[in-house]
Write a protein that holds these residues in place. Structure first.
Motif, PDB file in Angstrom:
ATOM      1  N   ASN A 171       0.819  -1.207   0.000  1.00 14.46           N
ATOM      2  CA  ASN A 171       0.000   0.000   0.000  1.00 14.46           C
ATOM      3  C   ASN A 171       0.851   1.255   0.000  1.00 14.46           C
ATOM      4  OD1 ASN A 171      -2.800  -0.090  -0.194  1.00 14.46           O
ATOM      5  ND2 ASN A 171      -2.889  -1.292   1.688  1.00 14.46           N
ATOM      6  N   ALA A 172       1.964   1.228   0.774  1.00 13.77           N
ATOM      7  CA  ALA A 172       2.808   2.413   0.854  1.00 13.77           C
ATOM      8  C   ALA A 172       3.502   2.672  -0.476  1.00 13.77           C
ATOM      9  CB  ALA A 172       3.855   2.244   1.964  1.00 13.77           C
ATOM     10  N   TYR A 173       3.684   1.623  -1.272  1.00 11.94           N
ATOM     11  CA  TYR A 173       4.378   1.791  -2.549  1.00 11.94           C
ATOM     12  C   TYR A 173       3.549   2.615  -3.530  1.00 11.94           C
ATOM     13  CZ  TYR A 173       7.426   0.494  -6.386  1.00 11.94           C
ATOM     14  OH  TYR A 173       8.316   0.535  -7.404  1.00 11.94           O
ATOM     15  N   THR A 174       2.201   2.553  -3.350  1.00 11.60           N
ATOM     16  CA  THR A 174       1.335   3.282  -4.281  1.00 11.60           C
ATOM     17  C   THR A 174       1.113   4.733  -3.880  1.00 11.60           C
ATOM     18  OG1 THR A 174      -0.601   2.577  -3.048  1.00 11.60           O
ATOM     19  CG2 THR A 174       0.108   1.163  -4.843  1.00 11.60           C
ATOM     20  N   LEU A 175       1.573   5.139  -2.670  1.00  8.36           N
ATOM     21  CA  LEU A 175       1.358   6.518  -2.225  1.00  8.36           C
ATOM     22  C   LEU A 175       2.228   7.469  -3.037  1.00  8.36           C
ATOM     23  CD1 LEU A 175       1.315   6.097   1.644  1.00  8.36           C
ATOM     24  CD2 LEU A 175      -0.603   6.626   0.188  1.00  8.36           C
ATOM     25  N   PRO A 176       1.797   8.724  -3.191  1.00  9.07           N
ATOM     26  CA  PRO A 176       2.656   9.691  -3.878  1.00  9.07           C
ATOM     27  C   PRO A 176       3.877  10.048  -3.041  1.00  9.07           C
ATOM     28  CG  PRO A 176       0.717  10.767  -2.992  1.00  9.07           C
ATOM     29  CD  PRO A 176       0.506   9.298  -2.818  1.00  9.07           C
ATOM     30  N   ARG A 177       4.959  10.438  -3.691  1.00  5.38           N
ATOM     31  CA  ARG A 177       6.193  10.762  -2.981  1.00  5.38           C
ATOM     32  C   ARG A 177       6.056  12.098  -2.289  1.00  5.38           C
ATOM     33  NH1 ARG A 177      11.220   9.822  -6.832  1.00  5.38           N
ATOM     34  NH2 ARG A 177      12.253  10.532  -4.958  1.00  5.38           N
ATOM     35  N   ALA A 178       6.568  12.158  -1.026  1.00  3.17           N
ATOM     36  CA  ALA A 178       6.452  13.396  -0.260  1.00  3.17           C
ATOM     37  C   ALA A 178       7.512  14.401  -0.707  1.00  3.17           C
ATOM     38  CB  ALA A 178       6.604  13.106   1.228  1.00  3.17           C
ATOM     39  N   TYR A 179       8.719  13.932  -0.989  1.00  5.87           N
ATOM     40  CA  TYR A 179       9.800  14.833  -1.398  1.00  5.87           C
ATOM     41  C   TYR A 179      10.102  14.546  -2.853  1.00  5.87           C
ATOM     42  CZ  TYR A 179      14.554  16.518  -1.931  1.00  5.87           C
ATOM     43  OH  TYR A 179      15.670  17.128  -2.381  1.00  5.87           O
ATOM     44  N   ASP A 180       9.800  15.514  -3.726  1.00  2.23           N
ATOM     45  CA  ASP A 180       9.956  15.271  -5.148  1.00  2.23           C
ATOM     46  C   ASP A 180      11.233  15.874  -5.699  1.00  2.23           C
ATOM     47  OD1 ASP A 180       9.205  17.824  -4.732  1.00  2.23           O
ATOM     48  OD2 ASP A 180       7.660  17.902  -6.276  1.00  2.23           O
ATOM     49  N   GLY A 181      12.124  16.388  -4.831  1.00  2.00           N
ATOM     50  CA  GLY A 181      13.385  16.911  -5.304  1.00  2.00           C
ATOM     51  C   GLY A 181      13.294  18.291  -5.908  1.00  2.00           C
ATOM     52  N   LYS A 182      12.189  19.020  -5.625  1.00  2.00           N
ATOM     53  CA  LYS A 182      12.037  20.369  -6.191  1.00  2.00           C
ATOM     54  C   LYS A 182      11.701  21.342  -5.079  1.00  2.00           C
ATOM     55  CE  LYS A 182      10.553  18.823 -10.710  1.00  2.00           C
ATOM     56  NZ  LYS A 182       9.399  18.506 -11.547  1.00  2.00           N
ATOM     57  N   ASP A 183      12.158  22.590  -5.232  1.00  2.00           N
ATOM     58  CA  ASP A 183      11.862  23.596  -4.223  1.00  2.00           C
ATOM     59  C   ASP A 183      10.593  24.354  -4.615  1.00  2.00           C
ATOM     60  OD1 ASP A 183      12.737  25.016  -6.327  1.00  2.00           O
ATOM     61  OD2 ASP A 183      14.213  26.207  -5.256  1.00  2.00           O
ATOM     62  N   ALA A 184      10.356  25.479  -3.919  1.00  2.00           N
ATOM     63  CA  ALA A 184       9.104  26.211  -4.139  1.00  2.00           C
ATOM     64  C   ALA A 184       9.005  26.759  -5.562  1.00  2.00           C
ATOM     65  CB  ALA A 184       9.006  27.357  -3.133  1.00  2.00           C
ATOM     66  N   ALA A 185      10.170  27.107  -6.159  1.00  2.00           N
ATOM     67  CA  ALA A 185      10.147  27.674  -7.508  1.00  2.00           C
ATOM     68  C   ALA A 185      10.102  26.604  -8.587  1.00  2.00           C
ATOM     69  CB  ALA A 185      11.376  28.553  -7.718  1.00  2.00           C
ATOM     70  N   GLY A 186      10.223  25.331  -8.200  1.00  2.00           N
ATOM     71  CA  GLY A 186      10.173  24.258  -9.178  1.00  2.00           C
ATOM     72  C   GLY A 186      11.523  23.780  -9.650  1.00  2.00           C
ATOM     73  N   ASN A 187      12.612  24.363  -9.125  1.00  2.00           N
ATOM     74  CA  ASN A 187      13.940  23.921  -9.523  1.00  2.00           C
ATOM     75  C   ASN A 187      14.347  22.707  -8.705  1.00  2.00           C
ATOM     76  OD1 ASN A 187      14.102  26.239 -11.169  1.00  2.00           O
ATOM     77  ND2 ASN A 187      14.625  27.440  -9.340  1.00  2.00           N
ATOM     78  N   ALA A 188      15.229  21.895  -9.261  1.00  2.00           N
ATOM     79  CA  ALA A 188      15.737  20.731  -8.543  1.00  2.00           C
ATOM     80  C   ALA A 188      16.614  21.197  -7.390  1.00  2.00           C
ATOM     81  CB  ALA A 188      16.544  19.848  -9.485  1.00  2.00           C
ATOM     82  N   ILE A 189      16.451  20.563  -6.226  1.00  2.00           N
ATOM     83  CA  ILE A 189      17.201  20.996  -5.046  1.00  2.00           C
ATOM     84  C   ILE A 189      17.632  19.778  -4.252  1.00  2.00           C
ATOM     85  CG2 ILE A 189      15.221  21.239  -3.518  1.00  2.00           C
ATOM     86  CD1 ILE A 189      16.583  23.887  -2.572  1.00  2.00           C
ATOM     87  N   ASP A 190      18.772  19.912  -3.593  1.00  2.00           N
ATOM     88  CA  ASP A 190      19.342  18.832  -2.799  1.00  2.00           C
ATOM     89  C   ASP A 190      18.877  18.966  -1.348  1.00  2.00           C
ATOM     90  OD1 ASP A 190      20.762  16.651  -2.286  1.00  2.00           O
ATOM     91  OD2 ASP A 190      22.749  17.548  -2.518  1.00  2.00           O
ATOM     92  N   VAL A 191      18.964  17.881  -0.596  1.00  2.00           N
ATOM     93  CA  VAL A 191      18.584  17.945   0.811  1.00  2.00           C
ATOM     94  C   VAL A 191      19.555  18.831   1.577  1.00  2.00           C
ATOM     95  CG1 VAL A 191      18.180  16.565   2.864  1.00  2.00           C
ATOM     96  CG2 VAL A 191      17.540  15.677   0.659  1.00  2.00           C
ATOM     97  N   VAL A 192      20.831  18.792   1.213  1.00  2.00           N
ATOM     98  CA  VAL A 192      21.832  19.618   1.891  1.00  2.00           C
ATOM     99  C   VAL A 192      21.564  21.095   1.646  1.00  2.00           C
ATOM    100  CG1 VAL A 192      24.290  20.059   2.115  1.00  2.00           C
ATOM    101  CG2 VAL A 192      23.489  17.746   1.695  1.00  2.00           C
ATOM    102  N   GLU A 193      21.167  21.431   0.418  1.00  2.00           N
ATOM    103  CA  GLU A 193      20.844  22.828   0.121  1.00  2.00           C
ATOM    104  C   GLU A 193      19.625  23.288   0.910  1.00  2.00           C
ATOM    105  OE1 GLU A 193      20.460  23.452  -4.089  1.00  2.00           O
ATOM    106  OE2 GLU A 193      22.076  22.023  -4.459  1.00  2.00           O
ATOM    107  N   LEU A 194      18.647  22.392   1.070  1.00  2.00           N
ATOM    108  CA  LEU A 194      17.480  22.735   1.882  1.00  2.00           C
ATOM    109  C   LEU A 194      17.880  22.998   3.316  1.00  2.00           C
ATOM    110  CD1 LEU A 194      14.509  20.436   0.934  1.00  2.00           C
ATOM    111  CD2 LEU A 194      14.632  22.891   0.819  1.00  2.00           C
ATOM    112  N   TYR A 195      18.828  22.200   3.805  1.00  2.00           N
ATOM    113  CA  TYR A 195      19.270  22.390   5.188  1.00  2.00           C
ATOM    114  C   TYR A 195      19.987  23.729   5.337  1.00  2.00           C
ATOM    115  CZ  TYR A 195      22.214  21.860   9.292  1.00  2.00           C
ATOM    116  OH  TYR A 195      22.854  22.064  10.465  1.00  2.00           O
ATOM    117  N   GLU A 196      20.765  24.107   4.314  1.00  2.00           N
ATOM    118  CA  GLU A 196      21.510  25.366   4.418  1.00  2.00           C
ATOM    119  C   GLU A 196      20.602  26.578   4.225  1.00  2.00           C
ATOM    120  OE1 GLU A 196      24.439  24.647   1.523  1.00  2.00           O
ATOM    121  OE2 GLU A 196      25.794  23.618   2.892  1.00  2.00           O
ATOM    122  N   ASN A 197      19.552  26.442   3.438  1.00  2.00           N
ATOM    123  CA  ASN A 197      18.656  27.573   3.216  1.00  2.00           C
ATOM    124  C   ASN A 197      17.207  27.101   3.360  1.00  2.00           C
ATOM    125  OD1 ASN A 197      17.495  29.948   2.580  1.00  2.00           O
ATOM    126  ND2 ASN A 197      18.152  29.978   0.435  1.00  2.00           N
TER     127      ASN A 197
END
Lengths: 158, 123
Positions: free
Chosen positions: B25-51
């Motif tokens: 069931n969990a496999y069919t759920l949508p992904r919570a973290y899609d690798g994009k920030d508020a503007a839609g650009n690809a972002i890393d977890v480390v970058e999120l932590y820094e900003n």
């Protein structure tokens, strides 16, 4: 036994270290409780930090001095008082016609002021007081098991 | 002995079936973290932590939306964690602090009793 007692009570390094650290530990713990809604920390963390003062006293001066310095009856009653205070602050929301634990009078002062978050601040204080007294009482209770029952009896045995 | 073993095997199978069901069931759920920030650009977890201002909070729903977006209007607490612990989940904190109260009362009963018993034995 006399040598053992002297060893436990006259360890200069432990005594000086505890004398130096104890005021800072207590003041910093109280700071963490008071600024729980503004800066990282809160009631639980600061309360445990203040309760660690009992451990410092025990390490430096032994159980008897720690027991003389801290009144365990006051701690036991204080914990119940803190829990009751939390419930009363939570019921304040019911008195103004909202749900339990409702935040009231929170719109005084600017964001970042010490008392700007209404009942959240005082709930944090009550939980801090409760954890301080409760964990301090628990630590003293555990130390009483480590400590010998009576020094006079052991001296008679030897 | 044999009945115990059968019961153990059956309960293990039930737990395994429940785990498989949960995983599928969990496999069919949508992904919570899609690798994009508020503007839609690809972002890393480390970058999120820094900003942390780059967090994508646009599609938060339910209580998370209220906690993230309306924290300052609702509580005026600069520390969001304190607001969650004492306001949004105040009832939970009540139970937590009463756990401490009851555990200390239980420890007092047990330890004080054993202490007294030891003294009586010595006499």
């Amino acid at each position: 036994m006399k040598f053992k007692k002297g060893l436990a009570e006259k360890n200069v390094i432990m005594k000086c270290g505890a004398d130096m650290m104890l005021p800072f530990a207590v003041v910093f713990g109280i700071y963490i409780i008071l600024f729980g809604t503004v800066s990282p920390g809160g009631g639980f963390q600061g309360g445990v930090m203040v309760a660690a003062a009992a451990v410092l006293l025990y390490l430096a001066y032994g159980y008897n001095t720690a027991k003389q310095a801290i009144n365990t009856e006051v701690l036991r009653v204080g914990e119940a008082c803190g829990a009751t205070l939390y419930v009363i602050l939570g019921l304040c929301g019911l008195f103004v016609g909202a749900n339990f634990c409702r935040n009231i009078f929170f719109d005084n002062g600017a964001v970042g002021d010490l008392i700007s978050a209404g009942t959240i601040t005082f709930m944090g204080y009550s939980v801090g007081f409760k954890v301080l007294t409760g964990v301090g009482f628990l630590l003293l209770l555990m130390m009483s098991l480590l400590a010998p029952d009576n020094d006079d009896e052991e001296e008679e045995e030897e | 002995m044999k009945a115990k073993r059968i019961v153990a095997i059956i309960s293990l199978l039930v737990i395994l079936a429940a785990g498989l069901f949960a995983v599928l069931n969990a496999y069919t759920l949508p992904r919570a973290y899609d690798g994009k920030d508020a503007a839609g650009n690809a972002i890393d977890v480390v970058e999120l932590y820094e900003n942390p201002t780059n967090y994508d909070v646009s599609d938060a729903d339910g209580i998370a939306d209220i906690i993230v977006k309306q924290n300052l209007e609702k509580t005026m607490a600069a520390n969001n964690v304190a607001a969650v612990v004492f306001d949004f989940r105040g009832f939970d904190t009540l139970g937590e602090s009463f756990i401490l109260l009851t555990s200390i009362a239980g420890a007092f009963v047990i330890l004080a009793k054993s202490h007294k018993k030891k003294k009586e034995d010595e006499q």
